[in-house]
Motif scaffolding. Structure first.
Motif, PDB file in Angstrom:
ATOM      1  N   ILE A  80      58.044  -9.503 -17.365  1.00 45.96           N
ATOM      2  CA  ILE A  80      58.294 -10.865 -17.822  1.00 45.96           C
ATOM      3  C   ILE A  80      59.402 -11.489 -16.980  1.00 45.96           C
ATOM      4  O   ILE A  80      60.498 -10.941 -16.840  1.00 45.96           O
ATOM      5  CB  ILE A  80      58.664 -10.884 -19.316  1.00 45.96           C
ATOM      6  CG1 ILE A  80      57.453 -10.427 -20.142  1.00 45.96           C
ATOM      7  CG2 ILE A  80      59.125 -12.275 -19.744  1.00 45.96           C
ATOM      8  CD1 ILE A  80      57.714 -10.336 -21.627  1.00 45.96           C
ATOM      9  N   ASN A  81      59.090 -12.660 -16.442  1.00 47.12           N
ATOM     10  CA  ASN A  81      59.989 -13.418 -15.572  1.00 47.12           C
ATOM     11  C   ASN A  81      60.209 -14.785 -16.226  1.00 47.12           C
ATOM     12  O   ASN A  81      59.269 -15.571 -16.347  1.00 47.12           O
ATOM     13  CB  ASN A  81      59.339 -13.549 -14.185  1.00 47.12           C
ATOM     14  CG  ASN A  81      60.103 -14.452 -13.231  1.00 47.12           C
ATOM     15  OD1 ASN A  81      60.915 -15.266 -13.624  1.00 47.12           O
ATOM     16  ND2 ASN A  81      59.796 -14.330 -11.949  1.00 47.12           N
ATOM     17  N   LEU A  82      61.435 -15.061 -16.663  1.00 43.80           N
ATOM     18  CA  LEU A  82      61.749 -16.333 -17.311  1.00 43.80           C
ATOM     19  C   LEU A  82      62.491 -17.255 -16.340  1.00 43.80           C
ATOM     20  O   LEU A  82      63.349 -16.815 -15.584  1.00 43.80           O
ATOM     21  CB  LEU A  82      62.608 -16.117 -18.562  1.00 43.80           C
ATOM     22  CG  LEU A  82      62.028 -15.233 -19.664  1.00 43.80           C
ATOM     23  CD1 LEU A  82      62.959 -15.230 -20.871  1.00 43.80           C
ATOM     24  CD2 LEU A  82      60.625 -15.677 -20.076  1.00 43.80           C
ATOM     25  N   THR A  83      62.174 -18.536 -16.404  1.00 42.81           N
ATOM     26  CA  THR A  83      62.807 -19.511 -15.531  1.00 42.81           C
ATOM     27  C   THR A  83      64.230 -19.820 -15.975  1.00 42.81           C
ATOM     28  O   THR A  83      64.559 -19.753 -17.156  1.00 42.81           O
ATOM     29  CB  THR A  83      62.001 -20.820 -15.502  1.00 42.81           C
ATOM     30  OG1 THR A  83      62.587 -21.711 -14.537  1.00 42.81           O
ATOM     31  CG2 THR A  83      61.998 -21.505 -16.859  1.00 42.81           C
ATOM     32  N   THR A  84      65.073 -20.182 -15.002  1.00 43.59           N
ATOM     33  CA  THR A  84      66.364 -20.814 -15.292  1.00 43.59           C
ATOM     34  C   THR A  84      66.470 -22.138 -14.530  1.00 43.59           C
ATOM     35  O   THR A  84      67.556 -22.656 -14.308  1.00 43.59           O
ATOM     36  CB  THR A  84      67.558 -19.912 -14.898  1.00 43.59           C
ATOM     37  OG1 THR A  84      67.602 -19.780 -13.469  1.00 43.59           O
ATOM     38  CG2 THR A  84      67.454 -18.548 -15.538  1.00 43.59           C
ATOM     39  N   GLY A  85      65.323 -22.667 -14.132  1.00 45.97           N
ATOM     40  CA  GLY A  85      65.313 -23.858 -13.288  1.00 45.97           C
ATOM     41  C   GLY A  85      65.742 -25.136 -13.992  1.00 45.97           C
ATOM     42  O   GLY A  85      66.212 -26.084 -13.345  1.00 45.97           O
ATOM     43  N   ALA A 124      64.640 -12.998 -13.912  1.00 40.12           N
ATOM     44  CA  ALA A 124      64.953 -14.409 -14.154  1.00 40.12           C
ATOM     45  C   ALA A 124      65.052 -15.115 -12.810  1.00 40.12           C
ATOM     46  O   ALA A 124      65.630 -14.576 -11.862  1.00 40.12           O
ATOM     47  CB  ALA A 124      66.264 -14.561 -14.921  1.00 40.12           C
ATOM     48  N   THR A 125      64.485 -16.304 -12.722  1.00 45.13           N
ATOM     49  CA  THR A 125      64.555 -17.033 -11.461  1.00 45.13           C
ATOM     50  C   THR A 125      65.964 -17.563 -11.221  1.00 45.13           C
ATOM     51  O   THR A 125      66.709 -17.858 -12.155  1.00 45.13           O
ATOM     52  CB  THR A 125      63.574 -18.220 -11.444  1.00 45.13           C
ATOM     53  OG1 THR A 125      63.888 -19.113 -12.517  1.00 45.13           O
ATOM     54  CG2 THR A 125      62.142 -17.745 -11.571  1.00 45.13           C
ATOM     55  N   GLU A 154      74.696  -9.224 -14.535  1.00 44.41           N
ATOM     56  CA  GLU A 154      75.480  -8.493 -15.536  1.00 44.41           C
ATOM     57  C   GLU A 154      74.668  -8.193 -16.790  1.00 44.41           C
ATOM     58  O   GLU A 154      74.958  -7.223 -17.506  1.00 44.41           O
ATOM     59  CB  GLU A 154      76.739  -9.282 -15.893  1.00 44.41           C
ATOM     60  CG  GLU A 154      77.805  -9.256 -14.800  1.00 44.41           C
ATOM     61  CD  GLU A 154      79.033 -10.058 -15.165  1.00 44.41           C
ATOM     62  OE1 GLU A 154      78.973 -10.818 -16.163  1.00 44.41           O
ATOM     63  OE2 GLU A 154      80.055  -9.930 -14.463  1.00 44.41           O
ATOM     64  N   ALA A 155      73.638  -9.015 -17.047  1.00 46.49           N
ATOM     65  CA  ALA A 155      72.762  -8.782 -18.196  1.00 46.49           C
ATOM     66  C   ALA A 155      71.707  -7.717 -17.904  1.00 46.49           C
ATOM     67  O   ALA A 155      70.887  -7.407 -18.775  1.00 46.49           O
ATOM     68  CB  ALA A 155      72.086 -10.088 -18.603  1.00 46.49           C
ATOM     69  N   GLY A 156      71.708  -7.178 -16.693  1.00 45.67           N
ATOM     70  CA  GLY A 156      70.734  -6.162 -16.324  1.00 45.67           C
ATOM     71  C   GLY A 156      69.375  -6.729 -15.975  1.00 45.67           C
ATOM     72  O   GLY A 156      68.362  -6.020 -16.037  1.00 45.67           O
ATOM     73  N   VAL A 157      69.350  -7.996 -15.573  1.00 49.72           N
ATOM     74  CA  VAL A 157      68.106  -8.694 -15.248  1.00 49.72           C
ATOM     75  C   VAL A 157      68.040  -8.869 -13.732  1.00 49.72           C
ATOM     76  O   VAL A 157      69.049  -9.152 -13.082  1.00 49.72           O
ATOM     77  CB  VAL A 157      68.058 -10.060 -15.970  1.00 49.72           C
ATOM     78  CG1 VAL A 157      66.800 -10.835 -15.594  1.00 49.72           C
ATOM     79  CG2 VAL A 157      68.142  -9.859 -17.485  1.00 49.72           C
ATOM     80  N   ARG A 158      66.864  -8.704 -13.163  1.00 49.32           N
ATOM     81  CA  ARG A 158      66.685  -8.831 -11.709  1.00 49.32           C
ATOM     82  C   ARG A 158      66.498 -10.308 -11.347  1.00 49.32           C
ATOM     83  O   ARG A 158      65.573 -10.961 -11.844  1.00 49.32           O
ATOM     84  CB  ARG A 158      65.447  -8.030 -11.274  1.00 49.32           C
ATOM     85  CG  ARG A 158      65.199  -7.976  -9.751  1.00 49.32           C
ATOM     86  CD  ARG A 158      66.105  -6.977  -9.097  1.00 49.32           C
ATOM     87  NE  ARG A 158      65.866  -6.886  -7.668  1.00 49.32           N
ATOM     88  CZ  ARG A 158      65.118  -5.942  -7.083  1.00 49.32           C
ATOM     89  NH1 ARG A 158      64.549  -5.008  -7.826  1.00 49.32           N
ATOM     90  NH2 ARG A 158      64.977  -5.911  -5.774  1.00 49.32           N
ATOM     91  N   PRO A 159      67.346 -10.891 -10.497  1.00 50.36           N
ATOM     92  CA  PRO A 159      67.124 -12.276 -10.080  1.00 50.36           C
ATOM     93  C   PRO A 159      65.930 -12.376  -9.129  1.00 50.36           C
ATOM     94  O   PRO A 159      65.729 -11.508  -8.272  1.00 50.36           O
ATOM     95  CB  PRO A 159      68.413 -12.657  -9.343  1.00 50.36           C
ATOM     96  CG  PRO A 159      69.387 -11.560  -9.619  1.00 50.36           C
ATOM     97  CD  PRO A 159      68.573 -10.334  -9.925  1.00 50.36           C
ATOM     98  N   GLU A 160      65.148 -13.435  -9.298  1.00 48.20           N
ATOM     99  CA  GLU A 160      64.139 -13.790  -8.297  1.00 48.20           C
ATOM    100  C   GLU A 160      64.625 -15.061  -7.617  1.00 48.20           C
ATOM    101  O   GLU A 160      64.794 -16.089  -8.268  1.00 48.20           O
ATOM    102  CB  GLU A 160      62.772 -14.026  -8.932  1.00 48.20           C
ATOM    103  CG  GLU A 160      61.714 -14.364  -7.879  1.00 48.20           C
ATOM    104  CD  GLU A 160      60.433 -14.907  -8.494  1.00 48.20           C
ATOM    105  OE1 GLU A 160      59.353 -14.444  -8.090  1.00 48.20           O
ATOM    106  OE2 GLU A 160      60.509 -15.805  -9.352  1.00 48.20           O
ATOM    107  N   ILE A 161      64.855 -14.984  -6.327  1.00 47.32           N
ATOM    108  CA  ILE A 161      65.469 -16.079  -5.583  1.00 47.32           C
ATOM    109  C   ILE A 161      64.389 -17.062  -5.154  1.00 47.32           C
ATOM    110  O   ILE A 161      63.458 -16.699  -4.426  1.00 47.32           O
ATOM    111  CB  ILE A 161      66.202 -15.543  -4.332  1.00 47.32           C
ATOM    112  CG1 ILE A 161      67.033 -14.305  -4.672  1.00 47.32           C
ATOM    113  CG2 ILE A 161      67.043 -16.635  -3.706  1.00 47.32           C
ATOM    114  CD1 ILE A 161      68.035 -14.504  -5.771  1.00 47.32           C
TER     115      ILE A 161
END
Length: 289
Positions: A80-85, A124-125, A154-161
């Motif tokens: 699951i990949n959630l946006t932060t856009g 997360a993006t 820090e939340a242990g989530v992988r950023p997607e750039i």
């Protein structure tokens, strides 16, 4: 590379049911499309949410949580990949550009990742672009990028750039020189957004050549170039993405009946080219999730 992973981008911020009546909008519909896309070969689902009453983009953590819970009730493996856009748009007022207009949604960086900190998805993006977007501008300053990226990691989530133009890659390389990212960067090369990367093979070759050598990347296109860029990304060694965030048509004159149908077509394209689709478990291993 003989195997790659497919991300299904389900709805985004801008597609509307007026454009395609099959667009998922409610948490139940979004989760349904995520699960169906997984059955068709998607290893990752990229998720935005909408206010079910207005169908407008939302950052409501409760809506994200409902989507994620509905997916997890049926499928523990799907990534699951959630946006932060959301939260980076500035609309200058006509009378005074220093005053924000009605389409402005600028937020503090901490506020843009609250749903990530609460839910802790796999990915997360993280958008690096500052660019003209429609009639407004999107603003992502380096302090904001660093703050969001720090909180996500820090939340242990992988950023997607998310990379929309060559200047975004320059920012990525600046952050890499700072050892900002804890792992090899997971990148998306976004083509077809007006005033950004043009969806052409030459563009993807150029962008790929600018990336850090250890980058894991996906290339994709929007609109009419969505499916052609599936083939281009696969052939150039990237992963692939498709879905109703990026296009509303399945083929010329045929609107997509579902995200699943788009994933099925993309899977057929790469299969004909000789590539295998990785399962969610295989991708979890590759990405260290």
């Amino acid at each position: 590379m003989s195997a790659l992973f497919l991300t299904a981008a389900l709805l985004g911020n801008f597609s509307t049911r007026a454009q395609n009546a099959n667009l998922p909008v409610t948490p139940q519909e979004i989760a349904r499309d995520a699960l169906a896309s997984a059955q068709a070969g998607a290893a990752i689902v990229h998720i935005h949410v909408r206010d079910p009453a207005t169908e407008l983009p939302s950052m409501d953590t409760a809506l994200y949580r409902e989507v994620v819970d509905r997916i997890r009730d049926k499928n523990d493996d799907l990534i699951i990949n959630l946006t932060t856009g959301n939260g980076g748009r500035y609309d200058p007022s006509a009378a005074d550009p220093a005053i924000a207009g009605p389409k402005t949604n600028l937020l503090m960086p901490d506020d843009r990742v609250q749903h990530i900190l609460a839910i802790r998805p796999d990915i997360a993006t993280l958008d690096l672009n500052t660019m003209v977007f429609g009639e407004e501008v999107v603003i992502n300053t380096l302090p904001s990028i660093r703050r969001m990226g720090t909180l996500i990691q820090e939340a242990g989530v992988r950023p997607e750039i998310e990379l929309f133009d060559s200047g975004d890659v320059a920012i990525l390389n600046t952050l890499m020189a700072e050892a900002f990212f804890k792992e090899p960067p997971l990148c998306s090369i976004v083509t077809g957004v007006r005033f950004g990367f043009v969806p052409l093979p030459e563009t993807l070759l150029y962008a790929r050549g600018l990336l850090p050598r250890n980058a894991i990347w996906t290339g994709f296109g929007t609109g009419a170039m969505a499916f052609p860029m599936v083939a281009q990304s696969a052939l150039l060694g990237g992963n692939i993405r498709i879905g109703m965030e990026d296009a509303i048509w399945l083929s010329k004159g045929v609107k997509a009946p579902s995200n699943r149908a788009m994933v099925e077509k993309a899977a057929r394209i790469v299969d004909e080219l000789g590539f295998d689709l990785e399962t969610p478990r295989q991708v979890r291993t590759r990405l260290g999730l």
